[in-house]
Design a protein around this motif. Structure first.
Motif, PDB file in Angstrom:
ATOM      1  N   GLN A   1      34.947  -6.072 -25.435  1.00 39.42           N
ATOM      2  CA  GLN A   1      35.078  -7.501 -25.151  1.00 39.42           C
ATOM      3  C   GLN A   1      34.536  -8.318 -26.324  1.00 39.42           C
ATOM      4  N   GLU A   2      35.165  -9.432 -26.568  1.00 44.00           N
ATOM      5  CA  GLU A   2      34.688 -10.361 -27.603  1.00 44.00           C
ATOM      6  C   GLU A   2      33.228 -10.704 -27.371  1.00 44.00           C
ATOM      7  N   GLY A   3      32.474 -10.730 -28.451  1.00 43.99           N
ATOM      8  CA  GLY A   3      31.063 -11.073 -28.370  1.00 43.99           C
ATOM      9  C   GLY A   3      30.140  -9.866 -28.260  1.00 43.99           C
ATOM     10  N   LYS A   4      30.686  -8.718 -27.861  1.00 48.84           N
ATOM     11  CA  LYS A   4      29.878  -7.512 -27.752  1.00 48.84           C
ATOM     12  C   LYS A   4      29.748  -6.830 -29.112  1.00 48.84           C
ATOM     13  N   THR A   5      28.862  -5.842 -29.175  1.00 50.25           N
ATOM     14  CA  THR A   5      28.694  -5.057 -30.394  1.00 50.25           C
ATOM     15  C   THR A   5      29.556  -3.803 -30.334  1.00 50.25           C
ATOM     16  N   ALA A   6      30.361  -3.617 -31.356  1.00 49.18           N
ATOM     17  CA  ALA A   6      31.182  -2.401 -31.467  1.00 49.18           C
ATOM     18  C   ALA A   6      30.419  -1.379 -32.285  1.00 49.18           C
ATOM     19  N   THR A   7      30.396  -0.127 -31.807  1.00 50.32           N
ATOM     20  CA  THR A   7      29.733   0.950 -32.555  1.00 50.32           C
ATOM     21  C   THR A   7      30.722   2.076 -32.776  1.00 50.32           C
ATOM     22  N   LEU A   8      30.968   2.384 -34.035  1.00 57.43           N
ATOM     23  CA  LEU A   8      31.892   3.448 -34.409  1.00 57.43           C
ATOM     24  C   LEU A   8      31.089   4.577 -35.038  1.00 57.43           C
ATOM     25  N   THR A   9      31.500   5.813 -34.751  1.00 52.71           N
ATOM     26  CA  THR A   9      30.745   6.976 -35.194  1.00 52.71           C
ATOM     27  C   THR A   9      31.547   7.810 -36.190  1.00 52.71           C
ATOM     28  N   CYS A  10      30.853   8.304 -37.188  1.00 52.25           N
ATOM     29  CA  CYS A  10      31.443   9.212 -38.177  1.00 52.25           C
ATOM     30  C   CYS A  10      30.524  10.419 -38.306  1.00 52.25           C
ATOM     31  N   ASN A  11      31.013  11.583 -37.936  1.00 55.01           N
ATOM     32  CA  ASN A  11      30.249  12.823 -38.072  1.00 55.01           C
ATOM     33  C   ASN A  11      30.879  13.700 -39.139  1.00 55.01           C
ATOM     34  N   TYR A  12      30.064  14.341 -39.941  1.00 52.08           N
ATOM     35  CA  TYR A  12      30.582  15.230 -40.975  1.00 52.08           C
ATOM     36  C   TYR A  12      29.860  16.574 -40.863  1.00 52.08           C
ATOM     37  N   THR A  13      30.562  17.642 -41.229  1.00 51.77           N
ATOM     38  CA  THR A  13      29.993  18.979 -41.136  1.00 51.77           C
ATOM     39  C   THR A  13      30.254  19.745 -42.426  1.00 51.77           C
ATOM     40  N   ASN A  14      29.406  20.717 -42.649  1.00 53.54           N
ATOM     41  CA  ASN A  14      29.545  21.665 -43.761  1.00 53.54           C
ATOM     42  C   ASN A  14      29.338  21.061 -45.137  1.00 53.54           C
TER      43      ASN A  14
END
Lengths: 114, 112
Positions: free
Chosen positions: B14-27
Motif C-alpha cells: 500500500q502507498e505510504g508503507k515501507t517496501a523491503t526487498l531481499t537479495c541473497n547470494y551463495t557461494n
C-alpha cells in the motif's frame, strides 16, 4: 544527455541471418558491456570491453562476436542467428571495469529470431 | 557456482508503507553490491552501491543494508509511492572478476 544509445530498438530476423547491434556512449567511459535479458534469467553478460582495444567473454558468449570500434562505440554481431538468441539486448558502460563503478544502460534492442 | 536469489518475483504494498526487498547470494563473498531500478521497456538505472565494510547506505527514501555473515542485502523504500512501482535488481560483484552478476529482480507494485 544521450548517455548510452542503442540501435536498432526492434528487429526481426530469420534463422541464419546475420546482424550487428550498435551501441555508443557519450560519457567518456572506458568500459562497455553487452548483456541479454530473458524472462526468469536476469541480465547475463555476453561480452565486455574493459578498455579501448580489449574485449573479453562474459557468461554467455557463444554465437556472438564484438568489436570495440573506438572509445565511444561497442558493437555486437550475430553471425548466424538462432531462435535461442531471441532476447532483449542491453549495452552498458562504466568509468572503469570494477564492481564499485555504476553501470549506465541503454534502453535495449528487442530482437526476435523466427 | 555463484547464485543470487531475490525474494518473490512480485511484491504488492500500500502507498505510504515501507517496501523491503531481499537479495541473497551463495557461494561467494562480493566486495560490492549494487541495486538498480528497471521500468518496463527501459534499461536498468543505478540507484545505490554498498561496500562490504558498510552496514547501511541511505539516499533520500532509499536504504540498503549489507550483511556479509548472512550473505544478504535488504533494500528498503520508505513512504512508498505509486511512482516507485518498477522491477528492482540486485547486482553483487562477481568473485574473481570485476563484473556484476545480476539477480532476476523483484517487481514492486505500490497500490494507491
Amino acid at each position: 544527455n544521450a548517455g548510452v544509445t542503442q540501435t536498432p530498438k526492434f528487429q526481426v530476423l530469420k534463422t541464419g541471418q546475420s546482424m550487428t547491434l550498435q551501441c555508443a556512449q557519450d560519457m567518456n567511459h572506458n568500459s562497455m558491456y553487452w548483456y541479454r535479458q530473458d524472462p526468469g534469467m536476469g541480465l547475463r553478460l555476453i561480452y565486455y570491453s574493459a578498455s579501448e582495444g580489449t574485449t573479453d567473454k562474459g557468461e554467455v558468449p557463444n554465437g556472438y562476436n564484438v568489436s570495440r570500434l573506438n572509445k565511444r562505440e561497442f558493437s555486437l554481431r550475430l553471425e548466424s542467428a538462432a531462435p535461442s538468441q531471441t532476447s532483449v539486448y542491453f549495452c552498458a558502460s562504466s568509468e572503469e571495469n570494477t564492481g564499485h563503478q555504476p553501470q549506465h544502460f541503454g534502453d535495449g534492442t528487442r530482437l526476435s529470431i523466427l | 557456482s555463484q547464485k543470487i536469489e531475490q525474494n518473490s518475483e512480485a511484491l504488492n504494498i500500500q502507498e505510504g508503507k515501507t517496501a523491503t526487498l531481499t537479495c541473497n547470494y551463495t557461494n561467494y563473498s562480493p566486495a560490492y553490491l549494487q541495486w538498480y531500478r528497471q521500468d518496463p521497456g527501459r534499461g536498468p538505472v543505478f540507484l545505490l552501491l554498498i561496500r562490504e565494510n558498510e552496514k547501511e547506505k541511505r539516499k533520500e527514501r532509499l536504504k540498503v543494508t549489507f550483511d556479509t555473515t548472512l550473505k544478504q542485502s535488504l533494500f528498503h523504500i520508505t513512504a512508498s509511492q505509486p511512482a516507485d512501482s518498477a522491477t528492482y535488481l540486485c547486482a553483487p560483484e562477481q568473485t574473481g572478476a570485476n563484473n556484476l552478476f545480476f539477480g532476476t529482480g523483484t517487481r514492486l507494485t505500490v497500490i494507491p
